[in-house]
Design a protein around this motif. Structure first.
Motif, PDB file in Angstrom:
ATOM      1  N   GLY A   1       0.797  -1.224   0.000  1.00 35.29           N
ATOM      2  CA  GLY A   1       0.000   0.000   0.000  1.00 35.29           C
ATOM      3  C   GLY A   1       0.824   1.265   0.000  1.00 35.29           C
ATOM      4  N   GLY A   2       1.909   1.302  -0.769  1.00 32.57           N
ATOM      5  CA  GLY A   2       2.745   2.490  -0.849  1.00 32.57           C
ATOM      6  C   GLY A   2       3.823   2.569   0.205  1.00 32.57           C
ATOM      7  N   LEU A   3       3.882   1.595   1.114  1.00 31.59           N
ATOM      8  CA  LEU A   3       4.911   1.560   2.153  1.00 31.59           C
ATOM      9  C   LEU A   3       5.885   0.428   1.862  1.00 31.59           C
ATOM     10  CD1 LEU A   3       2.663   2.009   5.326  1.00 31.59           C
ATOM     11  CD2 LEU A   3       3.742   3.790   3.943  1.00 31.59           C
ATOM     12  N   LEU A   4       7.166   0.675   2.076  1.00 29.00           N
ATOM     13  CA  LEU A   4       8.192  -0.351   1.927  1.00 29.00           C
ATOM     14  C   LEU A   4       8.513  -0.897   3.311  1.00 29.00           C
ATOM     15  CD1 LEU A   4      10.539   1.430  -0.654  1.00 29.00           C
ATOM     16  CD2 LEU A   4       8.849  -0.355  -1.103  1.00 29.00           C
ATOM     17  N   LYS A   5       8.305  -2.205   3.502  1.00 25.80           N
ATOM     18  CA  LYS A   5       8.480  -2.815   4.816  1.00 25.80           C
ATOM     19  C   LYS A   5       9.363  -4.047   4.709  1.00 25.80           C
ATOM     20  CE  LYS A   5       3.966  -1.344   6.635  1.00 25.80           C
ATOM     21  NZ  LYS A   5       2.708  -1.805   7.277  1.00 25.80           N
ATOM     22  N   ASN A   6      10.058  -4.344   5.825  1.00 26.47           N
ATOM     23  CA  ASN A   6      10.823  -5.578   5.883  1.00 26.47           C
ATOM     24  C   ASN A   6       9.940  -6.697   6.419  1.00 26.47           C
ATOM     25  OD1 ASN A   6      10.662  -5.170   8.655  1.00 26.47           O
ATOM     26  ND2 ASN A   6      12.751  -4.380   8.834  1.00 26.47           N
ATOM     27  N   THR A   7      10.518  -7.875   6.612  1.00 27.12           N
ATOM     28  CA  THR A   7       9.724  -9.031   7.037  1.00 27.12           C
ATOM     29  C   THR A   7       9.169  -8.869   8.443  1.00 27.12           C
ATOM     30  OG1 THR A   7      11.794 -10.088   7.723  1.00 27.12           O
ATOM     31  CG2 THR A   7      10.947 -10.626   5.525  1.00 27.12           C
TER      32      THR A   7
ATOM     33  N   ALA B   1     -17.870  17.131   7.217  1.00 25.17           N
ATOM     34  CA  ALA B   1     -18.238  17.151   8.630  1.00 25.17           C
ATOM     35  C   ALA B   1     -17.935  18.535   9.184  1.00 25.17           C
ATOM     36  CB  ALA B   1     -17.476  16.082   9.411  1.00 25.17           C
ATOM     37  N   GLN B   2     -18.945  19.160   9.786  1.00 18.51           N
ATOM     38  CA  GLN B   2     -18.814  20.507  10.335  1.00 18.51           C
ATOM     39  C   GLN B   2     -18.331  21.504   9.283  1.00 18.51           C
ATOM     40  OE1 GLN B   2     -19.898  21.203  13.488  1.00 18.51           O
ATOM     41  NE2 GLN B   2     -20.542  19.056  13.455  1.00 18.51           N
ATOM     42  N   GLY B   3     -18.830  21.319   8.043  1.00 18.33           N
ATOM     43  CA  GLY B   3     -18.514  22.254   6.972  1.00 18.33           C
ATOM     44  C   GLY B   3     -17.161  22.068   6.330  1.00 18.33           C
ATOM     45  N   LYS B   4     -16.426  21.023   6.692  1.00 16.83           N
ATOM     46  CA  LYS B   4     -15.098  20.794   6.130  1.00 16.83           C
ATOM     47  C   LYS B   4     -15.046  19.422   5.475  1.00 16.83           C
ATOM     48  CE  LYS B   4     -10.165  20.713   7.302  1.00 16.83           C
ATOM     49  NZ  LYS B   4      -9.157  20.853   8.374  1.00 16.83           N
ATOM     50  N   PHE B   5     -14.387  19.347   4.303  1.00 16.70           N
ATOM     51  CA  PHE B   5     -14.289  18.092   3.574  1.00 16.70           C
ATOM     52  C   PHE B   5     -13.104  17.266   4.075  1.00 16.70           C
ATOM     53  CE2 PHE B   5     -17.106  19.731   0.222  1.00 16.70           C
ATOM     54  CZ  PHE B   5     -17.846  18.581  -0.016  1.00 16.70           C
ATOM     55  N   TYR B   6     -13.328  15.959   4.152  1.00 14.49           N
ATOM     56  CA  TYR B   6     -12.275  15.004   4.490  1.00 14.49           C
ATOM     57  C   TYR B   6     -12.238  13.940   3.397  1.00 14.49           C
ATOM     58  CZ  TYR B   6     -12.575  17.220   9.065  1.00 14.49           C
ATOM     59  OH  TYR B   6     -12.576  18.136  10.082  1.00 14.49           O
ATOM     60  N   GLU B   7     -11.038  13.551   3.004  1.00 11.88           N
ATOM     61  CA  GLU B   7     -10.882  12.627   1.876  1.00 11.88           C
ATOM     62  C   GLU B   7     -10.061  11.416   2.295  1.00 11.88           C
ATOM     63  OE1 GLU B   7      -9.648  12.805  -2.852  1.00 11.88           O
ATOM     64  OE2 GLU B   7      -8.612  14.091  -1.426  1.00 11.88           O
ATOM     65  N   LEU B   8     -10.518  10.238   1.859  1.00 13.22           N
ATOM     66  CA  LEU B   8      -9.786   8.996   2.052  1.00 13.22           C
ATOM     67  C   LEU B   8      -9.506   8.405   0.681  1.00 13.22           C
ATOM     68  CD1 LEU B   8     -11.940   9.262   4.589  1.00 13.22           C
ATOM     69  CD2 LEU B   8     -10.964   7.056   5.203  1.00 13.22           C
ATOM     70  N   LYS B   9      -8.289   7.877   0.486  1.00 12.71           N
ATOM     71  CA  LYS B   9      -7.889   7.342  -0.810  1.00 12.71           C
ATOM     72  C   LYS B   9      -7.437   5.896  -0.678  1.00 12.71           C
ATOM     73  CE  LYS B   9      -6.455  11.680  -3.014  1.00 12.71           C
ATOM     74  NZ  LYS B   9      -5.356  12.381  -3.722  1.00 12.71           N
ATOM     75  N   ASP B  10      -7.650   5.155  -1.765  1.00 13.97           N
ATOM     76  CA  ASP B  10      -7.185   3.776  -1.838  1.00 13.97           C
ATOM     77  C   ASP B  10      -5.668   3.779  -1.996  1.00 13.97           C
ATOM     78  OD1 ASP B  10      -6.729   1.116  -2.358  1.00 13.97           O
ATOM     79  OD2 ASP B  10      -7.586   1.158  -4.373  1.00 13.97           O
ATOM     80  N   ASP B  11      -4.976   3.030  -1.128  1.00 12.09           N
ATOM     81  CA  ASP B  11      -3.512   3.021  -1.175  1.00 12.09           C
ATOM     82  C   ASP B  11      -2.956   2.002  -2.162  1.00 12.09           C
ATOM     83  OD1 ASP B  11      -3.979   0.614   0.047  1.00 12.09           O
ATOM     84  OD2 ASP B  11      -2.959   1.089   1.925  1.00 12.09           O
ATOM     85  N   GLY B  12      -3.825   1.348  -2.932  1.00 11.10           N
ATOM     86  CA  GLY B  12      -3.372   0.365  -3.910  1.00 11.10           C
ATOM     87  C   GLY B  12      -3.515  -1.064  -3.435  1.00 11.10           C
ATOM     88  N   SER B  13      -3.731  -1.238  -2.126  1.00 13.52           N
ATOM     89  CA  SER B  13      -3.918  -2.585  -1.582  1.00 13.52           C
ATOM     90  C   SER B  13      -5.366  -2.837  -1.197  1.00 13.52           C
ATOM     91  CB  SER B  13      -3.022  -2.777  -0.355  1.00 13.52           C
ATOM     92  OG  SER B  13      -3.424  -1.920   0.708  1.00 13.52           O
TER      93      SER B  13
END
Length: 653
Positions: free
Chosen positions: A324-330, A407-419
């Motif tokens: 999901g856009g992060l590089l991780k070790n085992t 929410a409360q007049g402000k937009f919040y956005e969530l995006k697909d991270d590819g996973s």
């Protein structure tokens, strides 16, 4: 006695503050010249960020022991603030006793009440509301977005109250009122206003309005009053000289009221919106070596886009892969991030530091642009919730879905991270998931979405693309069309760098000489492929002979068990290669669909050739000497039909 500079003074009012009672009467105390903050306070960091208006009342005067008058006196600002974000202006209320509130009203009274506007407020609108609902007759015109109106309560009475508001949204609908057993249609206009109501405004019921009763609150249009006159100073672009009649000022405008609005130009953006969807650029993975210096201040560009969940390499003895856009070790420790579209790797402190060579395995990707798919789910009082689900059709491509909520007049956005996981820039925005196989999605909002807002979903779909990495590059060719029934020996001439070039077609319809290519003598259609690409605007001269093509109709031809047809064409003499076109009627196995298949010949040599369809597929052969034809004609016809399958749905109450 003469009036000197020391006789010019500025007196304080009663109060040098920005409170409502600031200003007031003449106090008799002078403002000492040359002292910092002797009139205005320092500008705080908060005011520098959000803006502020500070007003001070002053009394310029001349103090002498006699009654001499200062003729032609002028008050002006001789030196402007050095900070370009600070403006200094002068104006007069022509009152010796007024306070800051009155001066503020003078500045704010850019608009004045006009005539009564169409519509009467319906029922009571309570303090704090930002919606105004009015009733009017169908032929009346409602106010428009951007109009400023004034609400007047108890007009002409002791408790009269006014509030100026600006309309930001207008919605209308037709309603029906029953009066004296008759249905009366009237229009209801709902205005969304810029400021909350500062008190309760009482209107009328629909029946009271129709009966002509007088409303406690009326709505009036506004007129531009613009009664204030403001004075300031400005610099000159060029120093003025004695005797000049015209000077060039740096500007004629000054800031009066701070505004948080700015204009930002948006270019190269499609109004319909575009989404970048990654598609595989290869059927498998590739390996590439990179000599890199690992560190938080160092980045690695792979050089092309990368498909999510396809990256793996070894870093300082650790196996690294992307999630999901992060590089991780085992062990799950994050050592970096990867921007799939740009192919950019950025390291974290956990990656370590030093120089090394990385052998990275990944699937290359292409990133063609496409238009967004979009849908919106209204948030109502009944449906308001933090949990939302749905199914998207067509199914989103990995990494393309974004979900926004207000929410409360402000937009919040969530995006697909590819996973398949939906994330915001902060975990407090919420979370969610998308299933790439079914298109189903879930969202848990970080806050309760506002009523009358929408859950907005934007996504891109998988694009049908072709992997061109192993395709050969065809040479540039020039298509042309001559008359039907062309004879052999077509000659084409053109100039290239001042030298004449020539190509001639042979008996098999192939061009030789300074170009390759072919021509079908029956249809006159051909293509020329010069050995060296001609210059722009090159003129090709074609010389050829043509006549009337011969036609034959063959009937009573029965296919064998393998659907093969055998027959002979021509008059008995040899047939010219590249001059044959066959039209064969075909019928499907059900006998309901009939199509004509067209085949043309491509010579193999002077004696035989292949018969091919428009796609170049070989479906038979011909002998030019005898006219013998052997073909197995076939054509593919596609038809899409809707099929409905019954389903059982279970529900619970």
């Amino acid at each position: 006695m003469p009036i000197e500079t020391k006789d010019l003074v500025i007196y304080k009012p009663e109060r040098l503050t920005d409170n409502e009672d600031g200003g007031g009467k003449y106090s008799g105390q002078t403002i000492e010249d040359g002292l910092s903050n002797n009139l205005f306070d320092d500008i705080s960091e908060l005011n520098r960020t959000t803006g502020d208006v500070s007003m001070r009342k002053i009394f310029p005067a001349v103090t002498t022991a006699d009654t001499d008058k200062l003729m032609g006196a002028t008050v002006f600002i001789s030196e402007l603030p050095k900070d370009p974000n600070v403006s200094a202006l002068l104006f007069s209320t022509e009152s010796w006793t007024d306070e800051r509130k009155a001066a503020q009203n003078r500045v704010e009274n850019y608009l004045a009440k006009g005539g009564q506007s169409a519509g009467t407020p319906l029922d009571t609108h309570y303090q704090g509301m930002k919606i105004l609902q009015v009733a009017m007759f169908p032929q009346e015109t409602e106010s428009a977005v951007g109009d400023s109106i004034v609400l007047v309560s108890n007009e002409g009475k002791a408790l009269q109250h006014e509030q100026y508001v600006r309309i930001t949204k207008v919605e209308t609908r037709t309603a029906i009122l029953v009066s004296e057993q008759k249905n009366i249609e009237y229009k209801i206009a709902t205005y969304t206003i810029s400021d909350a109501l500062d008190q309760d405004f009482v209107g009328l019921s629909a029946k009271q309005w129709y009966n002509g009763e007088k409303s406690t609150t009326i709505i009036r249009d506004t007129l531009v009053a613009d009664t204030g006159t403001y004075y300031s100073s400005t610099g000159l672009t060029v120093d003025a000289n004695v005797g000049e009649y015209t000077v060039n000022a740096e500007g004629i405008y000054a800031q009066l009221i701070p505004s948080a609005q700015t204009e930002s130009q948006i270019v190269d953006v499609n109004a319909a919106g575009e989404s970048v969807v990654l598609v595989p650029g290869n059927n498998g993975t590739i390996n590439a070596n990179f000599a890199v210096t690992v560190g938080t201040s160092q980045n690695l560009y792979i050089g092309l886009s990368v498909m999510p969940s396809s990256v793996s390499f070894t870093l300082f003895g650790q196996s690294i892969s992307d999630q999901g856009g992060l590089l991780k070790n085992t062990l799950g420790t994050q050592v970096g991030t990867i921007d799939y579209q740009r192919g950019l790797i950025q390291w974290t402190d956990s990656a370590g530091s030093g120089s090394t060579t990385l052998n990275i395995t990944f699937t290359p990707a292409a990133s063609p642009n496409q238009y967004y798919q979009s849908t919106a789910i209204p948030v109502t009082q009944n449906s308001q919730s933090t949990n939302w689900t749905g199914v998207l059709v067509p199914i989103p491509a990995p990494g393309s879905l974004s979900i926004s909520y207000m929410a409360q007049g402000k937009f919040y956005e969530l995006k697909d991270d590819g996973s398949g996981q939906l994330k915001g820039t902060s975990s407090s925005f919420g979370s969610g998931r998308i299933n790439y196989e079914t298109g189903s999605w879930t969202l848990t909002a970080g806050a309760l979405p506002d009523v009358n807002s929408s859950i907005l979903l934007l996504w891109g779909t998988p694009i049908v693309t072709f992997v061109r990495s192993n395709l050969s590059v065809e040479k540039a060719c020039f298509d042309f069309q001559l008359s039907e029934g062309v004879a052999t020996g077509v000659t084409v001439k053109w100039l290239l760098e001042g030298v004449e070039k020539t190509a001639v077609s042979n008996a098999q319809g192939k061009f030789t000489g300074d170009a390759a290519g072919s021509i079908n003598y029956a249809t006159g259609k051909g293509k020329l492929i010069p050995n060296k690409l001609p210059q722009k605007s090159t003129l090709f001269n074609v010389t050829y002979n043509f006549g009337t093509s011969l036609e034959q109709t063959k009937s009573d031809i029965t296919p064998d068990s393998n659907q093969k047809l055998l027959f002979t064409i021509g008059t008995g003499s040899a047939i010219q290669p590249s001059s044959i076109e066959l039209s064969i009627p075909l019928t499907d196995s059900t006998g309901t669909i009939t199509r004509n298949l067209t085949l043309t010949d491509i010579p193999l040599n002077a004696i035989s050739g292949n018969l091919v369809n428009s796609a170049g597929e070989v479906q038979g052969t011909i002998n030019y000497s005898t006219g013998s034809v052997e073909i197995t004609p076939a054509s593919i016809y596609k038809e899409f039909k809707q099929t409905f399958t019954p389903m059982t749905v279970y529900g619970s109450a």
